[in-house]
Scaffold this active site. Structure first.
Site, PDB file in Angstrom:
ATOM      1  CD  GLU A   1      -2.690  -1.494  -0.115  1.00 53.01           C
ATOM      2  OE1 GLU A   1      -2.752  -0.501  -0.865  1.00 53.01           O
ATOM      3  OE2 GLU A   1      -3.209  -2.723  -0.377  1.00 53.01           O
TER       4      GLU A   1
ATOM      5  CD  GLU B   1      -1.408  -4.210  -7.750  1.00 55.25           C
ATOM      6  OE1 GLU B   1      -2.009  -3.170  -7.481  1.00 55.25           O
ATOM      7  OE2 GLU B   1      -1.363  -5.276  -7.082  1.00 55.25           O
TER       8      GLU B   1
END
Lengths: 489, 489
Positions: B255, B284
């Site tokens: 994250e 991502e």
């Protein structure tokens, strides 16, 4: 779809967006990282722009005109929407957005200035807030008094003149009571330290006892305790001081009073104008009756004494009676939110007079600190020692809440009326309170006040609950009886 | 004011409102009391209605037509606004609001169903979500493929066919690698329990090491880790498992990869369309290169090993080399977010194929669990033991994220490309990583990727950073080299 149904569908989304704005305020005070302050100001301004556009939407006038109120509830919703619309169209969109942006920024600057005792660091943005809110008051008043117009935003149907008259009747008896109390021997204070975890645990226990529904709320820490939200998401904050557990406990009871009011509005009113507390003054009556008339009663403090002894051990107070006196100790101090019931309203009257002068242009922000300190010395008999104990102690002016302070004293007056009526209906309430169980008091408030939300105007809300128009008599009678007894005057 | 300036002033408020919507999502997963779920759904729907109205505002078309792009940045902003407007006008406002309302509700229902292993409790609302998103996909596609249209919402300029081709090239070499690895002796796992406070402390230390700015962010706990927000308020969540500290540590690094990307966009782009990550696939890549190529490298795990030994004492692993093998252990499992680098993409391909079938109407939600379980057994060789290890493990479909899963594997492909280029530029990076210092890697990513935000289309973003168009080769080369070495194949 009828005009009323169209109006209410539109309004429902406005109410939902207003709840979001409130939640952002909560986040800003509890969770937001410091570096996000400027971005947040812009976010809030964008949302306020949307809200203002909806509240002044040109379709509203037509819907309001065509809508047919079939019952008391729809009549009240129409009244509230009409009032909000009337106010919104008077304030230009750019002014509303600018107020939102500047007050969001000012909050962080105030907190920094308060920490560093630096009034000068706060004054430039306070000047902006004063100028913008004054401009708003003038736009709302259309030639009338700008302070009156701002006050009406918090307390519909009440004028500055009415409050001045009421406060004028309060003052001589409060001054006399204060003088007598401060000449009597001072009760013993608590000694020792009170770990934060224990304070929060007891505050949470008490919040639950007062019926605060944590499935529809939560408790967090913040610099200034507050309650936020309506319906099924009503959050409160508290603060802790290791030397003074009453700060946490009684600010929690106070905010639970606000939150229980919002949680107690009948579910059918959710996200409608009726579905919120009737005014700031009525709201404050709910927080104050819990905090003072119930929470600081001999019966309830007896129960708190037992809980505190088991949580914190010995803290230098050896009887429930001495604890009751410690809770209700009247002493020299500076901070409004920590003031006792006798002196509290004198703090409010100071702010009431200064903010009227600021809004009318009779006082500049450059002269504000001196005016505060002069007035404080004159009312309290000693000098303010530092800005965080004086002009920087409250967040209200930073966030633009001019016209809000007097609703605190109005709330105390209302609480006096409600308490007298409640005690008449529940003569044996003290037996419950001595067991730490205020549930019958809460049921009484829920039935008489909470469930109705904004169905009636503020004064009518209190009159409906008590059977008579509100006046300052019951509060004064209660205070004189309580403190004459406590201080053996 | 020029058309471009007018457009950007309007868009800036839209971006600010979108940030608020994101913050509400964060609040819902971290802070919101459970009883507020229905009210919150209505609040989010109201805000989505506002956002949708702004994105489809009729004035936009004129501004876009009249606006003159004077530089690369304004050209990119115009491209992004045009694309958002084109998509928004295709989706009716009532559908957008209904999707927001239902997905907000579905999230809570999914969490409850997952806790109680009750697929049937989740299916009715999942059917609604599937139906609504399919309807949206059809509206967006205007006769084309609905899944393609939804995918384009996350990965502009990429088609389902392109992904199928890329995934087709990945699969045989991954299947072969997986088979070889699972035949080799299994590395020793960690033993013992790892107190939550220690896990959170180490996760926070690592987050700071990767440059996550906690003055513009915060870390909280949530069921499913996520990153939320752009600019100066970028928050992440994590979760802890007392038996498996890697869950917390590596989800935090993941994250932080997303959050550092958003925090790293140049400040001049704040609250503009360019001021955010270029796509989910590029996003991502930032989370995966931190989590895997850097975070699970021999050099960096050597440093983590030392930190964990000093925080948690003995946990049954006695060398940095054994720890590196434990971190990169390939083992039977069920959960995508816990899967190793070798098997992870097989989890994604399962979802990619099932969600295409759902969106095209080739699979009903009633048959979804069976289809999941069949496919899982076929790919992994053993049966799903309970729904929370199967079809209920991810929140994505509950919140309507159809077309999102494939961007995970695309992100791994991009990470492979970026890592190869980074190692070429920083040949001695491992010496830094062995000291727990990934700052030069972060500077490389910031300069090559983060600061530019959405200036370029996703593929061009990666090509600009690496010097060549992205392809799956570097990822496969990296995985085969790493696991051949680790498992002595």
């Amino acid at each position: 779809m009828s005009a009323y149904a169209e109006l209410m569908a539109f309004q429902r989304q406005t109410e939902a967006l207003a709840q979001i704005a409130g939640r952002l305020g909560w986040d800003q005070e509890t969770m937001m990282p410091a570096g996000a302050a400027e971005q947040r100001a812009e976010e809030i301004a964008a949302l306020e722009t949307v809200l203002h556009a909806r509240r002044s939407d040109p379709r509203l006038a037509g819907w309001i005109e065509d809508a047919v109120a079939l019952d008391e509830v729809s009549h009240a919703n129409l009244r509230l929407i009409r009032r909000q619309h009337d106010r919104a169209v008077r304030v230009p969109a750019h002014l509303a957005a600018e107020i939102a942006r500047v007050t969001s920024l000012a909050q962080g600057i105030w907190a920094g200035a308060r920490r560093s005792e630096d009034v000068a660091a706060f004054l430039p943005i306070l000047s902006d807030v004063v100028r913008l809110r004054r401009e708003e008051g003038q736009a709302l008043a259309r030639g009338g008094d700008p302070y009156d117009a701002l006050l009406a935003g918090y307390e519909p149907g009440t004028t500055t003149g009415q409050l001045q008259a009421m406060f004028g009747a309060l003052r001589p008896r409060l001054v006399a009571l204060r003088a007598a109390v401060l000449e009597a021997p001072e009760p013993a204070p608590l000694r020792g330290t009170f770990p934060e975890a224990g304070q929060i645990a007891l505050a949470t226990e008490i919040a639950r006892a007062f019926g605060y529904d944590l499935n529809r709320g939560r408790i967090d820490k913040a610099v200034h305790p507050f309650s936020s939200g309506s319906g099924n998401d009503v959050r409160i904050t508290t603060r802790t001081d290791p030397a003074d557990p009453f700060n946490c406990l009684y600010s929690t009871i106070h905010e639970v009073g606000h939150a229980a009011y919002e949680q107690g509005v009948a579910g059918v009113h959710l996200l409608t104008p009726v579905g919120q507390g009737a005014s700031m003054g009525v709201h404050e009556s709910q927080s104050r009756i819990l905090e003072n008339q119930i929470g600081r009663s001999r019966a309830f403090t007896g129960w708190i004494f037992g809980r505190m002894r088991s949580l914190f051990g010995d803290f230098g107070i050896d009887s429930a009676e001495a604890f009751h006196r410690a809770v209700n100790r009247v002493a020299r101090g500076y901070i409004r939110t920590e003031a006792d019931e006798v002196q509290y309203n004198l703090h409010v009257l100071l702010r009431f007079d200064l903010e009227q002068a600021l809004m009318r242009g009779d006082l500049t922000t450059g002269d504000l600190e001196a005016a505060w300190n002069d007035r404080f010395r004159s009312d309290f008999g000693y000098a303010v020692d530092r800005p965080s104990n004086g002009v920087l102690q409250d967040v209200h002016w930073a966030v633009g809440l001019f016209g809000y302070f007097p609703t605190y004293t109005l709330g105390n007056v209302h609480a006096g009326c409600l308490h007298a009526a409640m005690r008449h209906d529940l003569p044996d309430l003290d037996a419950d309170l001595a067991r730490g169980d205020p549930s019958r008091a809460m049921q009484w408030l829920r039935a008489r006040v909470h469930q109705h939300g904004s169905l009636r105007l503020p004064r009518a809300t209190i009159a409906h609950a008590t059977g008579h128009d509100p006046d300052e008599g019951p509060l004064l009678d209660y205070l004189e009886a309580k403190f004459t007894d406590l201080y053996a005057l």
